[in-house]
Design an enzyme around this catalytic site. Sequence first.
Site, PDB file in Angstrom:
ATOM      1  N   LYS A 129       5.353   1.763  -3.239  1.00 16.28           N
ATOM      2  CA  LYS A 129       5.232   3.121  -3.784  1.00 16.28           C
ATOM      3  C   LYS A 129       5.466   3.049  -5.281  1.00 16.28           C
ATOM      4  O   LYS A 129       6.105   2.115  -5.773  1.00 16.28           O
ATOM      5  CB  LYS A 129       6.280   4.033  -3.133  1.00 16.28           C
ATOM      6  CG  LYS A 129       5.971   5.505  -3.239  1.00 16.28           C
ATOM      7  CD  LYS A 129       5.041   5.997  -2.140  1.00 16.28           C
ATOM      8  CE  LYS A 129       4.611   7.422  -2.401  1.00 16.28           C
ATOM      9  NZ  LYS A 129       3.837   7.986  -1.280  1.00 16.28           N
ATOM     10  N   ASP A 134      -0.298  10.736  -4.581  1.00 15.13           N
ATOM     11  CA  ASP A 134       0.862  11.412  -3.961  1.00 15.13           C
ATOM     12  C   ASP A 134       1.055  12.686  -4.796  1.00 15.13           C
ATOM     13  O   ASP A 134       0.098  13.145  -5.452  1.00 15.13           O
ATOM     14  CB  ASP A 134       2.108  10.502  -3.992  1.00 15.13           C
ATOM     15  CG  ASP A 134       3.256  11.029  -3.132  1.00 15.13           C
ATOM     16  OD1 ASP A 134       3.248  10.828  -1.911  1.00 15.13           O
ATOM     17  OD2 ASP A 134       4.180  11.678  -3.683  1.00 15.13           O
ATOM     18  N   LYS A 174       5.807   3.348   8.146  1.00 12.63           N
ATOM     19  CA  LYS A 174       4.620   4.177   8.389  1.00 12.63           C
ATOM     20  C   LYS A 174       3.378   3.302   8.506  1.00 12.63           C
ATOM     21  O   LYS A 174       2.587   3.436   9.438  1.00 12.63           O
ATOM     22  CB  LYS A 174       4.471   5.153   7.214  1.00 12.63           C
ATOM     23  CG  LYS A 174       3.258   6.045   7.302  1.00 12.63           C
ATOM     24  CD  LYS A 174       3.063   6.867   6.035  1.00 12.63           C
ATOM     25  CE  LYS A 174       4.335   7.572   5.609  1.00 12.63           C
ATOM     26  NZ  LYS A 174       4.136   8.558   4.552  1.00 12.63           N
ATOM     27  N   LYS A 203       0.872  -1.187   0.000  1.00  9.38           N
ATOM     28  CA  LYS A 203       0.000   0.000   0.000  1.00  9.38           C
ATOM     29  C   LYS A 203       0.899   1.223   0.000  1.00  9.38           C
ATOM     30  O   LYS A 203       1.851   1.318   0.788  1.00  9.38           O
ATOM     31  CB  LYS A 203      -0.864  -0.021   1.279  1.00  9.38           C
ATOM     32  CG  LYS A 203      -1.824   1.131   1.384  1.00  9.38           C
ATOM     33  CD  LYS A 203      -3.176   0.781   0.799  1.00  9.38           C
ATOM     34  CE  LYS A 203      -4.019   2.001   0.486  1.00  9.38           C
ATOM     35  NZ  LYS A 203      -3.717   2.663  -0.799  1.00  9.38           N
ATOM     36  N   GLN A 230       7.377   3.969   3.666  1.00 10.19           N
ATOM     37  CA  GLN A 230       5.972   3.542   3.723  1.00 10.19           C
ATOM     38  C   GLN A 230       5.813   2.259   4.537  1.00 10.19           C
ATOM     39  O   GLN A 230       4.803   2.078   5.225  1.00 10.19           O
ATOM     40  CB  GLN A 230       5.459   3.334   2.301  1.00 10.19           C
ATOM     41  CG  GLN A 230       3.962   3.267   2.164  1.00 10.19           C
ATOM     42  CD  GLN A 230       3.289   4.642   2.155  1.00 10.19           C
ATOM     43  OE1 GLN A 230       3.777   5.555   1.495  1.00 10.19           O
ATOM     44  NE2 GLN A 230       2.212   4.786   2.885  1.00 10.19           N
ATOM     45  N   THR A 251      -4.411  13.418   5.202  1.00  6.46           N
ATOM     46  CA  THR A 251      -2.984  13.560   5.521  1.00  6.46           C
ATOM     47  C   THR A 251      -2.760  14.869   6.282  1.00  6.46           C
ATOM     48  O   THR A 251      -2.055  14.894   7.304  1.00  6.46           O
ATOM     49  CB  THR A 251      -2.137  13.509   4.241  1.00  6.46           C
ATOM     50  OG1 THR A 251      -2.489  12.335   3.510  1.00  6.46           O
ATOM     51  CG2 THR A 251      -0.653  13.463   4.563  1.00  6.46           C
TER      52      THR A 251
HETATM   53  P1  NDP Z   1       0.541  17.763  -4.369  1.00  9.80           P
HETATM   54  O1  NDP Z   1       0.989  17.439  -5.719  1.00  9.80           O
HETATM   55  O2  NDP Z   1      -0.911  17.911  -4.082  1.00  9.80           O
HETATM   56  O3  NDP Z   1       1.253  19.101  -3.854  1.00  9.80           O
HETATM   57  C1  NDP Z   1       2.639  19.200  -3.763  1.00  9.80           C
HETATM   58  C2  NDP Z   1       2.998  20.611  -3.348  1.00  9.80           C
HETATM   59  O4  NDP Z   1       4.396  20.672  -3.078  1.00  9.80           O
HETATM   60  C3  NDP Z   1       2.734  21.635  -4.447  1.00  9.80           C
HETATM   61  O5  NDP Z   1       2.443  22.886  -3.867  1.00  9.80           O
HETATM   62  C4  NDP Z   1       4.054  21.674  -5.200  1.00  9.80           C
HETATM   63  O6  NDP Z   1       4.307  22.857  -5.897  1.00  9.80           O
HETATM   64  C5  NDP Z   1       5.031  21.531  -4.035  1.00  9.80           C
HETATM   65  N1  NDP Z   1       6.265  20.905  -4.545  1.00  9.80           N
HETATM   66  C6  NDP Z   1       6.391  19.682  -5.087  1.00  9.80           C
HETATM   67  N2  NDP Z   1       7.652  19.452  -5.465  1.00  9.80           N
HETATM   68  C7  NDP Z   1       8.318  20.563  -5.132  1.00  9.80           C
HETATM   69  C8  NDP Z   1       9.668  20.941  -5.257  1.00  9.80           C
HETATM   70  N3  NDP Z   1      10.580  20.124  -5.818  1.00  9.80           N
HETATM   71  N4  NDP Z   1      10.014  22.167  -4.788  1.00  9.80           N
HETATM   72  C9  NDP Z   1       9.098  22.997  -4.233  1.00  9.80           C
HETATM   73  N5  NDP Z   1       7.793  22.685  -4.095  1.00  9.80           N
HETATM   74  C10 NDP Z   1       7.430  21.491  -4.534  1.00  9.80           C
HETATM   75  O7  NDP Z   1       1.179  16.633  -3.414  1.00  9.80           O
HETATM   76  P2  NDP Z   1       0.764  16.217  -1.952  1.00  9.80           P
HETATM   77  O8  NDP Z   1       0.291  17.399  -1.188  1.00  9.80           O
HETATM   78  O9  NDP Z   1      -0.094  15.019  -2.048  1.00  9.80           O
HETATM   79  O10 NDP Z   1       2.169  15.715  -1.345  1.00  9.80           O
HETATM   80  C11 NDP Z   1       3.060  16.577  -0.633  1.00  9.80           C
HETATM   81  C12 NDP Z   1       3.996  15.751   0.208  1.00  9.80           C
HETATM   82  O11 NDP Z   1       3.240  14.956   1.148  1.00  9.80           O
HETATM   83  C13 NDP Z   1       4.879  14.747  -0.547  1.00  9.80           C
HETATM   84  O12 NDP Z   1       6.104  14.622   0.135  1.00  9.80           O
HETATM   85  C14 NDP Z   1       4.104  13.441  -0.409  1.00  9.80           C
HETATM   86  O13 NDP Z   1       4.931  12.313  -0.562  1.00  9.80           O
HETATM   87  C15 NDP Z   1       3.595  13.586   1.015  1.00  9.80           C
HETATM   88  N6  NDP Z   1       2.457  12.746   1.379  1.00  9.80           N
HETATM   89  C16 NDP Z   1       1.279  12.827   0.657  1.00  9.80           C
HETATM   90  C17 NDP Z   1       0.209  12.071   1.043  1.00  9.80           C
HETATM   91  C18 NDP Z   1      -1.124  12.206   0.400  1.00  9.80           C
HETATM   92  O14 NDP Z   1      -2.088  11.629   0.921  1.00  9.80           O
HETATM   93  N7  NDP Z   1      -1.278  12.947  -0.679  1.00  9.80           N
HETATM   94  C19 NDP Z   1       0.309  11.089   2.149  1.00  9.80           C
HETATM   95  C20 NDP Z   1       1.561  11.169   2.884  1.00  9.80           C
HETATM   96  C21 NDP Z   1       2.580  11.947   2.471  1.00  9.80           C
HETATM   97  P3  NDP Z   1       4.204  22.849  -7.520  1.00  9.80           P
HETATM   98  O15 NDP Z   1       2.735  22.754  -7.813  1.00  9.80           O
HETATM   99  O16 NDP Z   1       4.812  24.135  -7.925  1.00  9.80           O
HETATM  100  O17 NDP Z   1       4.989  21.656  -7.988  1.00  9.80           O
END
Ligand code: NDP
Length: 449
Positions: free
Chosen positions: A129, A169, A117, A93, A114, A213
Amino acid sequence: MTTTDDALGPIYSQVVHRNPGESEYHQAVKEVFDSLGRVIAKQPHYGQSALIERLCEPERQVIFRVPWLDDQGNVQINRGFRVQFNSALGPYKGGLRFHPSVNLGIVKFLGFEQVFKNALTGMPIGGGKGGADFDPKGRADMEIMRFCQSYMTELSRHVGEYTDVPAGDIGVGQREIGYMFGQYKRMTNRYESGVLTGKGLNWGGSRVRREATGYGTVYFLAEMLKTKGLALDGRKAVVSGSGNVAIYTIEKVQQLGGRVVACSDSDGFVVDNDGIDLNLLKEIKEGRRGRIAKYAELKGNGAHFSSGGTIWDVACDIALPCATQNELTGRDAKLLMQNGVLAVCEGANMPCTPEAVRMFAEAEILFAPGKASNAGGVTTSALEMQQNASRDSWTFEQTDAKLAAIMKDIHDYCAATADEYGLPGNYVAGANIGGFVRVADAMSALGVI
Ligand code: NDP
């Protein structure tokens, strides 16, 4: 290498040797190994039967070609991945990430995290993943659909409700899950709801999955603050990112009385001392899929956008990195502490560099590692699987209450494990050791497989 146990040094060297160039994966392994010396010293059987070596070798790694047609009729090629890391506790998962930076090392770091977690949640789920080096930014909806269909055409051979259950993600939200679920259904002629989580409410999804999350991260933070007699009410917070995790982290901080003054995307960050206007942020990010600079433009009065410096330059009581890995460095940690930060809680996976984590530990700043604090997403995915299996659908309140209770359990388990191993208040050690013993015990029971 600073692991406390001599036995782990050679294993770590072997991991580096067998997985060349995969720096994020090496970083994730080292971070866990730094906590395991004490476990092996106390319970030597965990160091036997190549248990740790097996934990570091994924059960299966799939890499595949994803050809698709863009709107101009050109053939585009991307590379798809699915790493099925460990299924001792249940089906694999873990989410799918679509971002140009995705490579095997990044997928392996995420899959490795993961495993621990998912064990911390206490739910029957293993760890995996996946993703692709596809950049969804600027792509039309139909291009996204064709990409997702092509990706699922190959992935469908490897997933299933009892085998491997992906979710979203970075770059993968409900829209992408929908296109992939549609393709899977079409290929298999089965309405197998339990094959993917993060689905829409009217086609098998769970309430609270979208919020989970972010909400879970803040529930963990609130528990951590409580141990010091603190609360979120009246506190100033900074949240990096403005995607799924960031938006619902901001929402829950605000609901608990905190004021979020800054958030970001990869172009830069906005500061709004009145507190981020969440409706405006959602309209820009969820409605129009726009850029964060637009927030300052539309909000006007007092809000400003900056494309230089980092968001961690903004003074706050609480820092919540919710964007991506290694986004908060030692330099940022120093500045946050100079500005009086009380707690740092990771919403993203591995957003703080090892140097930053070490500095917070040395200064005894409350610090929650993502593998514990952001486990609310996968927890609610497992709740979605439960609802799918029983053909049931719970209310928002029921589901949120379950999420909050599980986040409290994860917090308490990490804190108790840290105490047991002589490291009170060290949630990094608590999460690593707590996750490890659950997976290791299951692996031992299942024999050498
Ligand atoms: P989204 O795609 O919804 O959002 C990601 C955000 O982070 C955007 O604002 C994006 O900006 C920014 N971002 C991504 N890459 C970069 C970078 N290299 N430099 C600066 N900003 C960056 O993703 P999520 O919110 O789902 O995921 C965010 C984090 O949380 C990740 O680490 C993910 O692995 C983790 N996570 C997510 C879960 C989930 O349920 N979605 C569960 C557990 C962990 P831009 O649009 O400009 O790229």
